[in-house]
Design a protein around this motif. Structure first.
Motif, PDB file in Angstrom:
ATOM      1  N   THR A  28       0.847  -1.189   0.000  1.00  0.00           N
ATOM      2  CA  THR A  28       0.000   0.000   0.000  1.00  0.00           C
ATOM      3  C   THR A  28       0.882   1.238   0.000  1.00  0.00           C
ATOM      4  O   THR A  28       2.067   1.182   0.360  1.00  0.00           O
ATOM      5  CB  THR A  28      -0.933   0.010   1.215  1.00  0.00           C
ATOM      6  OG1 THR A  28      -0.124  -0.027   2.397  1.00  0.00           O
ATOM      7  CG2 THR A  28      -1.876  -1.176   1.187  1.00  0.00           C
ATOM      8  N   PHE A  30      -0.053   4.400   1.427  1.00  0.00           N
ATOM      9  CA  PHE A  30      -0.754   5.426   2.186  1.00  0.00           C
ATOM     10  C   PHE A  30       0.107   6.652   2.435  1.00  0.00           C
ATOM     11  O   PHE A  30      -0.373   7.769   2.417  1.00  0.00           O
ATOM     12  CB  PHE A  30      -1.234   4.855   3.520  1.00  0.00           C
ATOM     13  CG  PHE A  30      -2.329   3.840   3.380  1.00  0.00           C
ATOM     14  CD1 PHE A  30      -2.284   2.657   4.087  1.00  0.00           C
ATOM     15  CD2 PHE A  30      -3.420   4.060   2.554  1.00  0.00           C
ATOM     16  CE1 PHE A  30      -3.287   1.711   3.961  1.00  0.00           C
ATOM     17  CE2 PHE A  30      -4.424   3.125   2.424  1.00  0.00           C
ATOM     18  CZ  PHE A  30      -4.361   1.942   3.134  1.00  0.00           C
ATOM     19  N   ASN A  31       1.375   6.462   2.693  1.00  0.00           N
ATOM     20  CA  ASN A  31       2.250   7.594   3.019  1.00  0.00           C
ATOM     21  C   ASN A  31       3.061   8.066   1.820  1.00  0.00           C
ATOM     22  O   ASN A  31       3.932   8.916   1.969  1.00  0.00           O
ATOM     23  CB  ASN A  31       3.196   7.208   4.153  1.00  0.00           C
ATOM     24  CG  ASN A  31       2.459   6.942   5.443  1.00  0.00           C
ATOM     25  OD1 ASN A  31       1.490   7.621   5.754  1.00  0.00           O
ATOM     26  ND2 ASN A  31       2.889   5.943   6.184  1.00  0.00           N
ATOM     27  N   TYR A  32       2.767   7.515   0.670  1.00  0.00           N
ATOM     28  CA  TYR A  32       3.485   7.870  -0.534  1.00  0.00           C
ATOM     29  C   TYR A  32       2.594   8.721  -1.437  1.00  0.00           C
ATOM     30  O   TYR A  32       1.380   8.630  -1.404  1.00  0.00           O
ATOM     31  CB  TYR A  32       3.860   6.603  -1.317  1.00  0.00           C
ATOM     32  CG  TYR A  32       5.214   6.037  -0.990  1.00  0.00           C
ATOM     33  CD1 TYR A  32       5.771   6.158   0.280  1.00  0.00           C
ATOM     34  CD2 TYR A  32       5.939   5.373  -1.948  1.00  0.00           C
ATOM     35  CE1 TYR A  32       7.010   5.622   0.559  1.00  0.00           C
ATOM     36  CE2 TYR A  32       7.187   4.826  -1.685  1.00  0.00           C
ATOM     37  CZ  TYR A  32       7.709   4.961  -0.428  1.00  0.00           C
ATOM     38  OH  TYR A  32       8.943   4.441  -0.156  1.00  0.00           O
ATOM     39  N   ARG A  52      -1.049  13.338  -2.818  1.00  0.00           N
ATOM     40  CA  ARG A  52      -0.512  12.853  -1.550  1.00  0.00           C
ATOM     41  C   ARG A  52      -1.208  13.545  -0.414  1.00  0.00           C
ATOM     42  O   ARG A  52      -1.323  14.769  -0.400  1.00  0.00           O
ATOM     43  CB  ARG A  52       1.005  13.082  -1.445  1.00  0.00           C
ATOM     44  CG  ARG A  52       1.628  12.408  -0.223  1.00  0.00           C
ATOM     45  CD  ARG A  52       3.118  12.595  -0.174  1.00  0.00           C
ATOM     46  NE  ARG A  52       3.481  13.950   0.197  1.00  0.00           N
ATOM     47  CZ  ARG A  52       4.743  14.366   0.307  1.00  0.00           C
ATOM     48  NH1 ARG A  52       5.738  13.543   0.045  1.00  0.00           N
ATOM     49  NH2 ARG A  52       4.995  15.602   0.650  1.00  0.00           N
ATOM     50  N   GLY A  53      -1.679  12.747   0.519  1.00  0.00           N
ATOM     51  CA  GLY A  53      -2.304  13.308   1.708  1.00  0.00           C
ATOM     52  C   GLY A  53      -3.511  14.163   1.410  1.00  0.00           C
ATOM     53  O   GLY A  53      -3.798  15.123   2.135  1.00  0.00           O
ATOM     54  N   ASN A  72      -7.821   4.941  -2.042  1.00  0.00           N
ATOM     55  CA  ASN A  72      -6.876   4.195  -1.201  1.00  0.00           C
ATOM     56  C   ASN A  72      -7.369   2.785  -0.909  1.00  0.00           C
ATOM     57  O   ASN A  72      -6.567   1.856  -0.762  1.00  0.00           O
ATOM     58  CB  ASN A  72      -6.617   4.944   0.096  1.00  0.00           C
ATOM     59  CG  ASN A  72      -5.656   6.096  -0.089  1.00  0.00           C
ATOM     60  OD1 ASN A  72      -4.772   6.062  -0.938  1.00  0.00           O
ATOM     61  ND2 ASN A  72      -5.828   7.143   0.695  1.00  0.00           N
ATOM     62  N   ASN A  75      -6.319   0.951  -3.727  1.00  0.00           N
ATOM     63  CA  ASN A  75      -4.903   1.148  -4.067  1.00  0.00           C
ATOM     64  C   ASN A  75      -4.760   1.549  -5.535  1.00  0.00           C
ATOM     65  O   ASN A  75      -3.891   1.045  -6.264  1.00  0.00           O
ATOM     66  CB  ASN A  75      -4.099  -0.131  -3.793  1.00  0.00           C
ATOM     67  CG  ASN A  75      -2.754   0.156  -3.150  1.00  0.00           C
ATOM     68  OD1 ASN A  75      -2.494   1.261  -2.677  1.00  0.00           O
ATOM     69  ND2 ASN A  75      -1.892  -0.848  -3.151  1.00  0.00           N
ATOM     70  N   PRO A  98       8.115   8.790  -2.331  1.00  0.00           N
ATOM     71  CA  PRO A  98       8.032   9.750  -1.239  1.00  0.00           C
ATOM     72  C   PRO A  98       7.958  11.197  -1.702  1.00  0.00           C
ATOM     73  O   PRO A  98       7.569  12.082  -0.933  1.00  0.00           O
ATOM     74  CB  PRO A  98       9.308   9.499  -0.448  1.00  0.00           C
ATOM     75  CG  PRO A  98      10.261   8.953  -1.455  1.00  0.00           C
ATOM     76  CD  PRO A  98       9.420   8.144  -2.406  1.00  0.00           C
TER      77      PRO A  98
END
Length: 117
Positions: A28, A30-32, A52-53, A72, A75, A98
Motif C-alpha cells: 500500500t 498510504f504515506n506515498y 498525496r495526503g 486508497n 490502491n 516519497p
C-alpha cells in the motif's frame, strides 16, 4: 513484488477525454505520493500530476484540464483528462514514491495516449 499497472490509454480526437487508471499491488502507498508522468516522442519524461495526503499537484500544462484522484481502498489512482490536445500525446506512466514531482520509487510500464488533430 510491487506492481503498478496502467490502463485506459488509446486514440482520441482533440477536445476529447480519456480516463487513465493505475492499479497498485504488492504494497500500500498510504504515506506515498502516487502520480502520473508522461514522455512524448523525442522528449524527456515530465511530471503531470500527483496526489498525496489529499492534496493534488499539477503541471502548468495540464492544470484545469486534468484531474487526479485516488482510491486508497482500491490502491488505485486515476487521471481524468479532458480537453485533450495533440501535444498531450505521450506514453503516460504511473508512479509512486516519497516525493511529489520526483523521487518516485516505483513505476508502471506505461500506457500510450494519442490525440489526433
Amino acid at each position: 513484488q510491487v506492481q503498478l499497472v496502467e490502463s485506459g490509454g488509446g486514440l482520441v480526437q482533440a477536445g476529447g477525454s480519456l480516463r487513465l487508471s493505475c492499479a497498485a499491488s504488492g504494497r500500500t502507498f498510504f504515506n506515498y505520493a502516487m502520480g502520473w508522468f508522461r514522455q512524448a516522442p523525442g522528449k524527456e519524461r515530465e511530471f503531470v500530476a500527483s496526489w498525496r495526503g489529499g492534496i493534488t499537484y499539477y503541471s502548468d500544462s495540464v492544470k484545469g484540464r486534468f484531474t487526479i484522484s485516488r482510491d486508497n481502498a482500491k490502491n488505485t489512482v486515476y487521471l481524468q483528462m479532458n480537453s485533450l490536445k495533440p501535444e498531450d500525446t505521450a506514453v503516460y506512466y504511473c508512479a509512486a514514491g516519497p516525493g511529489i514531482r520526483d523521487r518516485m520509487d516505483y513505476w508502471g510500464k506505461g500506457t500510450l495516449v494519442t490525440v489526433s488533430s
